[in-house]
Design a protein around this motif. Structure first.
Motif, PDB file in Angstrom:
ATOM      1  N   ILE A   7       0.842  -1.201   0.000  1.00 20.80           N
ATOM      2  CA  ILE A   7       0.000   0.000   0.000  1.00 20.80           C
ATOM      3  C   ILE A   7       0.881   1.256   0.000  1.00 20.80           C
ATOM      4  CG2 ILE A   7      -1.595   1.380   1.404  1.00 20.80           C
ATOM      5  CD1 ILE A   7      -3.050  -0.809   0.013  1.00 20.80           C
ATOM      6  N   ILE A   8       1.899   1.258   0.835  1.00 20.42           N
ATOM      7  CA  ILE A   8       2.780   2.437   0.919  1.00 20.42           C
ATOM      8  C   ILE A   8       3.525   2.638  -0.392  1.00 20.42           C
ATOM      9  CG2 ILE A   8       4.824   3.363   2.066  1.00 20.42           C
ATOM     10  CD1 ILE A   8       3.802   2.079   4.655  1.00 20.42           C
ATOM     11  N   SER A   9       3.923   1.525  -0.996  1.00 13.16           N
ATOM     12  CA  SER A   9       4.645   1.635  -2.271  1.00 13.16           C
ATOM     13  C   SER A   9       3.770   2.198  -3.384  1.00 13.16           C
ATOM     14  CB  SER A   9       5.175   0.257  -2.693  1.00 13.16           C
ATOM     15  OG  SER A   9       4.125  -0.594  -3.132  1.00 13.16           O
ATOM     16  N   GLN A  10       2.452   2.046  -3.213  1.00 11.89           N
ATOM     17  CA  GLN A  10       1.523   2.552  -4.224  1.00 11.89           C
ATOM     18  C   GLN A  10       1.044   3.969  -3.915  1.00 11.89           C
ATOM     19  OE1 GLN A  10       0.645   0.917  -7.082  1.00 11.89           O
ATOM     20  NE2 GLN A  10       2.117  -0.668  -6.488  1.00 11.89           N
ATOM     21  N   GLY A  11       1.538   4.543  -2.789  1.00 10.70           N
ATOM     22  CA  GLY A  11       1.164   5.912  -2.457  1.00 10.70           C
ATOM     23  C   GLY A  11       0.229   6.046  -1.284  1.00 10.70           C
ATOM     24  N   GLY A  12      -0.031   4.930  -0.603  1.00  6.46           N
ATOM     25  CA  GLY A  12      -0.873   4.981   0.583  1.00  6.46           C
ATOM     26  C   GLY A  12      -0.069   5.296   1.825  1.00  6.46           C
ATOM     27  N   SER A  13      -0.720   5.207   2.999  1.00  7.89           N
ATOM     28  CA  SER A  13      -0.008   5.574   4.217  1.00  7.89           C
ATOM     29  C   SER A  13      -0.561   4.845   5.426  1.00  7.89           C
ATOM     30  CB  SER A  13      -0.121   7.079   4.455  1.00  7.89           C
ATOM     31  OG  SER A  13      -1.468   7.444   4.729  1.00  7.89           O
ATOM     32  N   LEU A  14       0.299   4.698   6.415  1.00 12.52           N
ATOM     33  CA  LEU A  14      -0.064   4.210   7.742  1.00 12.52           C
ATOM     34  C   LEU A  14       0.563   5.182   8.726  1.00 12.52           C
ATOM     35  CD1 LEU A  14      -1.444   1.747   9.230  1.00 12.52           C
ATOM     36  CD2 LEU A  14       0.872   0.831   9.500  1.00 12.52           C
ATOM     37  N   ASN A  15      -0.252   5.884   9.485  1.00 10.47           N
ATOM     38  CA  ASN A  15       0.239   6.907  10.402  1.00 10.47           C
ATOM     39  C   ASN A  15       1.275   6.321  11.351  1.00 10.47           C
ATOM     40  OD1 ASN A  15       0.297   8.840  12.727  1.00 10.47           O
ATOM     41  ND2 ASN A  15      -1.288   9.852  11.524  1.00 10.47           N
ATOM     42  N   ASP A  16       2.301   7.114  11.677  1.00  6.50           N
ATOM     43  CA  ASP A  16       3.368   6.649  12.573  1.00  6.50           C
ATOM     44  C   ASP A  16       2.841   6.243  13.945  1.00  6.50           C
ATOM     45  OD1 ASP A  16       5.255   7.071  10.635  1.00  6.50           O
ATOM     46  OD2 ASP A  16       5.854   9.055  11.365  1.00  6.50           O
ATOM     47  N   CYS A  17       1.643   6.729  14.332  1.00  5.02           N
ATOM     48  CA  CYS A  17       1.140   6.446  15.679  1.00  5.02           C
ATOM     49  C   CYS A  17       0.445   5.097  15.778  1.00  5.02           C
ATOM     50  CB  CYS A  17       0.180   7.542  16.137  1.00  5.02           C
ATOM     51  SG  CYS A  17      -1.341   7.650  15.183  1.00  5.02           S
ATOM     52  N   THR A  49      -5.785   4.601   1.619  1.00  6.22           N
ATOM     53  CA  THR A  49      -5.663   3.674   0.489  1.00  6.22           C
ATOM     54  C   THR A  49      -5.652   4.484  -0.814  1.00  6.22           C
ATOM     55  OG1 THR A  49      -6.816   1.877   1.631  1.00  6.22           O
ATOM     56  CG2 THR A  49      -6.824   1.818  -0.772  1.00  6.22           C
ATOM     57  N   PRO A  50      -4.640   4.315  -1.651  1.00  9.57           N
ATOM     58  CA  PRO A  50      -4.592   5.068  -2.922  1.00  9.57           C
ATOM     59  C   PRO A  50      -5.749   4.678  -3.840  1.00  9.57           C
ATOM     60  CG  PRO A  50      -2.487   4.002  -2.435  1.00  9.57           C
ATOM     61  CD  PRO A  50      -3.484   3.437  -1.488  1.00  9.57           C
ATOM     62  N   ARG A 230     -12.850   9.392   4.145  1.00 13.62           N
ATOM     63  CA  ARG A 230     -12.851  10.652   3.403  1.00 13.62           C
ATOM     64  C   ARG A 230     -12.276  10.464   1.997  1.00 13.62           C
ATOM     65  NH1 ARG A 230     -11.319  15.105   8.097  1.00 13.62           N
ATOM     66  NH2 ARG A 230     -13.209  14.719   9.339  1.00 13.62           N
ATOM     67  N   ALA A 231     -13.075  10.840   1.024  1.00 13.11           N
ATOM     68  CA  ALA A 231     -12.667  10.705  -0.372  1.00 13.11           C
ATOM     69  C   ALA A 231     -11.760  11.850  -0.767  1.00 13.11           C
ATOM     70  CB  ALA A 231     -13.910  10.694  -1.261  1.00 13.11           C
ATOM     71  N   GLY A 232     -10.611  11.504  -1.302  1.00 17.44           N
ATOM     72  CA  GLY A 232      -9.689  12.503  -1.833  1.00 17.44           C
ATOM     73  C   GLY A 232      -9.452  12.266  -3.305  1.00 17.44           C
ATOM     74  N   THR A 233      -8.699  13.133  -3.936  1.00 16.80           N
ATOM     75  CA  THR A 233      -8.434  12.977  -5.363  1.00 16.80           C
ATOM     76  C   THR A 233      -7.347  11.943  -5.638  1.00 16.80           C
ATOM     77  OG1 THR A 233      -6.888  14.831  -5.239  1.00 16.80           O
ATOM     78  CG2 THR A 233      -9.152  15.314  -5.917  1.00 16.80           C
ATOM     79  N   SER A 234      -6.535  11.616  -4.618  1.00 16.38           N
ATOM     80  CA  SER A 234      -5.477  10.624  -4.816  1.00 16.38           C
ATOM     81  C   SER A 234      -5.655   9.403  -3.924  1.00 16.38           C
ATOM     82  CB  SER A 234      -4.103  11.244  -4.540  1.00 16.38           C
ATOM     83  OG  SER A 234      -4.027  11.706  -3.201  1.00 16.38           O
ATOM     84  N   ASP A 235      -6.401   9.559  -2.828  1.00 13.52           N
ATOM     85  CA  ASP A 235      -6.586   8.422  -1.933  1.00 13.52           C
ATOM     86  C   ASP A 235      -7.886   8.561  -1.154  1.00 13.52           C
ATOM     87  OD1 ASP A 235      -6.215  10.262   0.102  1.00 13.52           O
ATOM     88  OD2 ASP A 235      -4.196   9.597   0.607  1.00 13.52           O
ATOM     89  N   ILE A 236      -8.230   7.493  -0.424  1.00 11.30           N
ATOM     90  CA  ILE A 236      -9.342   7.511   0.530  1.00 11.30           C
ATOM     91  C   ILE A 236      -8.734   7.342   1.908  1.00 11.30           C
ATOM     92  CG2 ILE A 236     -11.431   6.357   1.333  1.00 11.30           C
ATOM     93  CD1 ILE A 236     -10.488   5.580  -2.119  1.00 11.30           C
TER      94      ILE A 236
END
Length: 656
Positions: A7-17, A49-50, A230-236
């Protein structure tokens, strides 16, 4: 975890916390790191999620917008197939195709983390011994219906793919279709999560579009968890709307799902699920008064036709999603269920007053209309007792320890139903107990004393302390639909409506006629309607007697006048040859009217209606409409394994 890395490699994220964790009780889940120095605050975006890794129908058709592209990633379904089947089926076969690609598939890092075929726990995957644990509940019927629908859709899809010569069709098996359909029904999100990149017209709730969100579908469900996608233009993004402390799990919220929905759609249940409720099927006939009222509602408000679901629910006593002014009975029995039952069990005079609005069909609160309320409560009581007895009977061999996770969840579901039903029965019979209370006042102390007596019928330890407390809260903190108590009378209690100095003579006169006539009119020994009709005739004659009327209570005279007005003599059925006619013949042959003077009831005469053939016929008509059967000692179902359904005949006499 490979999924997170992907997921991170595709542009997603997992908060450091936060971190992805796993244990035996919660499985794979997301939690705030145990060594995080503080609570994470509201509005924290914990993961995302991207758009590029979401999976949806749009991927199956290679859809593109100015903001996003939805690639097919190697699965090409024939256009003729896509055109011929529903959106949902196209997505299902696309997911099957991606699964069959295995490690070569784009979504493989995600798909390998999902339960694999044969590992799902929804009832469609229950074995024979597992099914035994849900017998007597609504699950087997629901599972069969879903199986039949999916089986029919699968056969239609396969036929179409055969028709177009789809290569590799033999790999698209029924078992794989069942897996893919279950994954989508249990994990897919609303299409609105794509609202920033796809025009709204393609994302309507009835469009058939749903979206799989790798990573965001990882957190477990917790009822009432405050979270937002939350829907974004690059991810949810998944955003928490409440503080969460270090080491605590971050949960998703699938909505106010009951345990049946959770088990059917997701394959798990929650012990003590606060949003649990039971769906009730009324079996309304097309020619019933309720069906006619619903038809009239659609004629008046055409938009109502779009509301396909009847909201007939019995709620858990902990159900939190209630308005502050919700009536006590409606906090347990949904207004739609309760109002429908009042119409089904109302008498004709009440049905003439039916109110139809866009939001409800109901009988308005008015003098005399408490009959329909009490009749509905009585019917609910019988349904609850029957359902409890069925659950107990079909679950009597379930004392064994569950052998697997399916059986564990089935046991949680069944136990939840029993607790829900029994708590609801305590509450509904409380209202009926109030209707049967003729000696106490209605002060706060009187109510608490009566409630303590009612609750004392519950065996010690039958409910957890928290459940007992919540039952009391429901009863004491919410207003009842029943404004006053003491409106249901057994036969012998009716004489208490008379002044004290008139009661003994009236009772003796009544018993005199009853004992003598009963020897020739068998119905007077066995038919509650016939016996109540005789008592009504006595009370009406008393109320119409110029000698007695000045001494009567305003409650009795108002009731007498109300009945005479509501039941015109002209509407009384003609002679039928039944108990009514037999009693009239007995009276005429034995000059029974004259017994009143002998018994000390000088105010009764044929002129006032006492044992007059027309007034007897009228009284039979009134008795049929105004009496009802209520459960006798209903809480015995909490004590006795098979208490049966004994009934009490009661006459409704409204308070002023």
């Amino acid at each position: 975890m490979e999924l997170v890395d992907w997921i991170i490699s595709q542009g997603g994220s997992l908060n450091d916390c936060v971190r992805v964790a796993q244990d035996t009780s919660r499985g794979v889940h997301v939690q705030v790191k145990g060594d995080w120095p503080e609570h994470i605050s509201k509005e924290t975006k914990v993961l995302s999620t991207p758009i590029g890794v979401t999976m949806t129908y749009f991927n199956a058709i290679g859809f593109q917008t100015p903001q996003a592209t939805f690639p097919k990633h190697g699965v090409e379904l024939p256009q003729a197939f896509i055109d011929a089947v529903a959106v949902e089926e196209t997505f299902t076969f696309f997911l099957m195709g991606q699964f069959l690609r295995g490690p070569q598939g784009f979504w493989y890092p995600y798909l390998r983390t999902l339960p694999q075929p044969g590992e799902l726990n929804t009832p469609l995957f229950f074995g024979e011994e597992d099914v035994d644990w849900i017998q007597g509940t609504g699950i087997p019927e629901a599972a069969v219906q879903r199986y039949q629908v999916w089986d029919e859709r699968y056969e239609q899809c396969v036929s179409k793919l055969e028709e177009v010569g789809f290569e590799g069709l033999e790999e698209y098996t029924w078992d794989l279709y069942l897996w893919a359909s279950t994954i989508i029904s249990s994990r897919a999100f609303s299409p609105k999560v794509l609202s920033s990149v796809v025009e709204a017209s393609k994302l309507a709730e009835d469009s058939g579009v749903s979206v799989l969100l790798p990573l965001i579908d990882l957190p477990n469900h917790r009822p009432l968890a405050k979270v937002e996608w939350r829907a974004g233009t690059s991810d949810i993004g998944m955003v928490v709307l409440e503080e969460v402390g270090p080491g605590h799990e971050i949960s998703n919220n699938y909505g106010p799902r009951n345990n049946e929905q959770l088990l059917m759609n997701y394959g798990f249940c929650l012990p003590n699920n606060p949003t649990d409720y039971r769906i009730v099927k009324l079996g309304v006939k097309p020619d019933s008064h309720l069906s006619k009222a619903k038809k009239r509602q659609v004629e008046m408000f055409p938009e109502v036709a779009n509301n396909k679901e009847d909201h007939y629910y019995i709620f858990n006593v902990f159900y939190p999603l209630l308005g502050p002014d919700t009536a006590m009975e409606h906090s347990i029995f949904s207004p739609a269920l309760f109002n429908s039952l009042t119409i089904m069990h109302a008498n004709e005079r009440e049905r003439k007053q039916i109110e139809i609005t866009e939001s409800a069909i109901s009988i308005p609160a008015a003098y005399g209309n408490g009959h329909s309320t009490l009749a509905a409560l009585s019917q609910i009581s019988f349904e609850l007792i029957s359902h409890i007895m069925m659950l107990e009977a079909t679950g009597q061999d379930r004392q064994l320890q569950p052998a697997n996770l399916k059986q564990t969840f089935a046991q949680i579901y069944r136990n939840g139903l029993l607790t829900l039903d029994k708590a609801a029965l305590v509450i509904v019979t409380w209202t009926l107990a109030r209707a049967r209370e003729h000696t106490r006042g209605e002060t706060w102390e009187d109510i608490k004393t009566l409630l303590n007596e009612h609750m004392s019928q519950i065996p010690e330890g039958h409910f957890p302390a928290e459940t007992l407390s919540r039952i009391r809260v429901r009863i004491l903190e919410r207003k009842s639909l029943l404004k006053k108590h003491g409106e249901l009378f057994r036969l012998g209690e009716l004489f208490s409506l008379l002044p004290a100095d008139m009661q003994a003579a009236s009772r003796e006169c009544f018993n005199h006629v009853l004992s003598q006539a009963g020897q020739q009119v068998s119905a007077l020994q066995t038919d509650p309607q016939a016996i109540f009709a005789l008592a009504i005739c006595l009370l009406i004659a008393t109320g119409r007697s110029p000698q007695a009327r000045p001494h009567l209570s305003s409650r009795l005279t108002r009731w007498v006048d109300f009945l005479v007005e509501q039941y015109p003599m002209s509407a009384v059925p003609s002679a039928t040859g039944g108990a009514m006619d037999q009693l009239s013949q007995f009276v005429q042959g034995n000059q029974a009217q004259s017994w009143a003077a002998q018994d000390g009831v000088q105010w009764l005469s044929e002129e006032s209606g006492w044992l007059d053939s027309n007034w007897l016929a009228w009284s039979f008509n009134v008795a049929e409409a105004e009496m009802m059967l209520i459960p006798h000692e209903p809480l015995q179902v909490l004590v006795t394994e098979n208490p049966g359904l004994p009934k009490l005949g009661c006459l409704y006499v409204p308070q002023e």
